[in-house]
Design a protein around this motif. Structure first.
Motif, mmCIF file in Angstrom:
data_model
loop_
_atom_site.group_PDB
_atom_site.id
_atom_site.type_symbol
_atom_site.label_atom_id
_atom_site.label_comp_id
_atom_site.label_asym_id
_atom_site.label_seq_id
_atom_site.Cartn_x
_atom_site.Cartn_y
_atom_site.Cartn_z
ATOM 1 N N SER A 2 0.700 -1.237 0.130
ATOM 2 C CA SER A 2 0.035 0.137 -0.006
ATOM 3 C C SER A 2 0.827 1.167 -0.060
ATOM 4 O O SER A 2 2.036 1.137 0.393
ATOM 5 C CB SER A 2 -0.722 -0.063 1.475
ATOM 6 N N TRP A 22 -3.748 4.001 -1.200
ATOM 7 C CA TRP A 22 -3.695 2.515 -2.062
ATOM 8 C C TRP A 22 -3.669 1.621 -1.021
ATOM 9 O O TRP A 22 -2.893 1.388 -0.184
ATOM 10 C CB TRP A 22 -2.807 2.717 -3.087
ATOM 11 N N SER A 23 -4.656 0.734 -1.383
ATOM 12 C CA SER A 23 -4.731 -0.703 -0.548
ATOM 13 C C SER A 23 -4.774 -1.990 -1.343
ATOM 14 O O SER A 23 -5.745 -1.896 -2.291
ATOM 15 C CB SER A 23 -5.833 -0.562 0.445
ATOM 16 N N GLU A 24 -4.206 -2.955 -1.195
ATOM 17 C CA GLU A 24 -4.291 -4.374 -1.975
ATOM 18 C C GLU A 24 -5.652 -4.824 -1.303
ATOM 19 O O GLU A 24 -6.065 -5.540 -2.340
ATOM 20 C CB GLU A 24 -3.028 -5.291 -1.522
ATOM 21 N N ASN A 25 -6.213 -4.531 -0.174
ATOM 22 C CA ASN A 25 -7.458 -5.096 0.044
ATOM 23 C C ASN A 25 -8.703 -4.427 -0.483
ATOM 24 O O ASN A 25 -9.872 -4.757 -0.149
ATOM 25 C CB ASN A 25 -7.311 -5.012 1.525
ATOM 26 N N PRO A 44 -8.129 0.889 -4.736
ATOM 27 C CA PRO A 44 -7.400 -0.206 -5.299
ATOM 28 C C PRO A 44 -6.137 0.158 -5.733
ATOM 29 O O PRO A 44 -5.929 1.177 -6.373
ATOM 30 C CB PRO A 44 -8.403 -0.889 -5.994
ATOM 31 N N MET A 45 -5.138 -0.862 -5.886
ATOM 32 C CA MET A 45 -3.995 -0.590 -6.391
ATOM 33 C C MET A 45 -3.995 -0.329 -7.712
ATOM 34 O O MET A 45 -2.910 0.490 -8.198
ATOM 35 C CB MET A 45 -3.041 -1.738 -5.963
ATOM 36 N N THR A 46 -4.924 -0.723 -8.397
ATOM 37 C CA THR A 46 -4.823 -0.550 -10.075
ATOM 38 C C THR A 46 -5.372 0.917 -10.188
ATOM 39 O O THR A 46 -5.323 1.068 -11.319
ATOM 40 C CB THR A 46 -5.741 -1.465 -10.603
#
Length: 247
Positions: A2, A22-25, A44-46
């Motif tokens: 993140s 930003w978070s992977e979750n 989201p990371m994207t």
């Protein structure tokens, strides 16, 4: 992995600082505003910065409502027709309005500390749409002129307490906010002249504090609290009663 990024979003001349988290979750974007009025976008990371800005663009009304308690507030329960017997609000009090026919080309509003008197041409005496607009403009002009006369004078005491000098204070129409600090100038919404003086002072102090702190940080709120110890109560008054400051 993140990450966080601090950015600024613009709504017209209004600048809203925010943080992208930003978070992977996360699979979708969410917006949150904490008690200190700090805006965080969890993404989201994207997601790209442009994606975040697009979401913020779509949530302008929500942002202004949550941050400043103004944009989504409804107006008064019924529209004014500017007839004798109605009331106008000034400095937190309601005063009766008296409409009289006079030899004037345009409606003119006056106030004697007890009653508002609106002098109108005989053709403006009735409540047709054109006459209502003309009378409303006279009322708005009176409020703007009174706000320009009163509000900058009271800003001086906050200026000195903040160790500042000659901060320009302008009064006018501000969409969606009670005030703002931009390009070294304090801008105040003329409508606050209708509010109690203690509420006007909170808005002035809030914007003057931005001359020292750009963002709504802990340091910013500490500064506001030093100027207005009960600022939270006054801010809540605006949130609840701001819809009454309509003309």
């Amino acid at each position: 992995m993140s990450g966080r990024l601090q950015r600024r979003h613009h709504i017209g001349q209004t600048v809203i600082p925010y943080t992208i988290d930003w978070s992977e979750n996360r699979e979708t974007m969410s917006l949150s505003i904490d008690d200190s009025l700090e805006l965080t976008v969890t993404a989201p990371m994207t997601a790209t910065v442009d994606d975040v800005e697009e979401v913020l663009e779509s949530r302008h009304d929500w942002l202004l409502e949550k941050l400043y308690g103004l944009k989504e507030q409804e107006g008064p329960p019924y529209p004014k027709e500017y007839l004798t017997g109605e009331k106008l609000q000034y400095r937190g009090r309601q005063y009766p309005l008296e409409v009289i026919e006079a030899d004037v080309d345009q409606p003119e509003l006056a106030f004697d500390d007890q009653t508002f008197t609106l002098r109108v041409h005989r053709l403006d005496a009735e409540a047709d749409d054109i006459s209502i607009r003309r009378k409303r403009q006279a009322v708005v002009d009176w409020y703007i002129n009174r706000a320009k006369e009163e509000l900058p004078k009271r800003a001086v005491r906050f200026e000195s307490r903040l160790g500042l000098e000659n901060v320009p204070v302008e009064v006018g129409e501000i969409d969606g906010r009670w005030g703002e600090f931009a390009d070294g100038t304090v801008w105040l919404n003329w409508r606050i002249v209708q509010a109690p003086v203690r509420i006007q002072n909170y808005v002035i102090a809030h914007e003057m504090a931005h001359a020292v702190h750009n963002e709504h940080s802990d340091s910013f709120w500490n500064t506001v609290g030093a100027l207005i110890p009960d600022y939270e109560d006054r801010r809540e008054w605006l949130r609840v009663n701001g819809n009454t400051l309509a003309v």
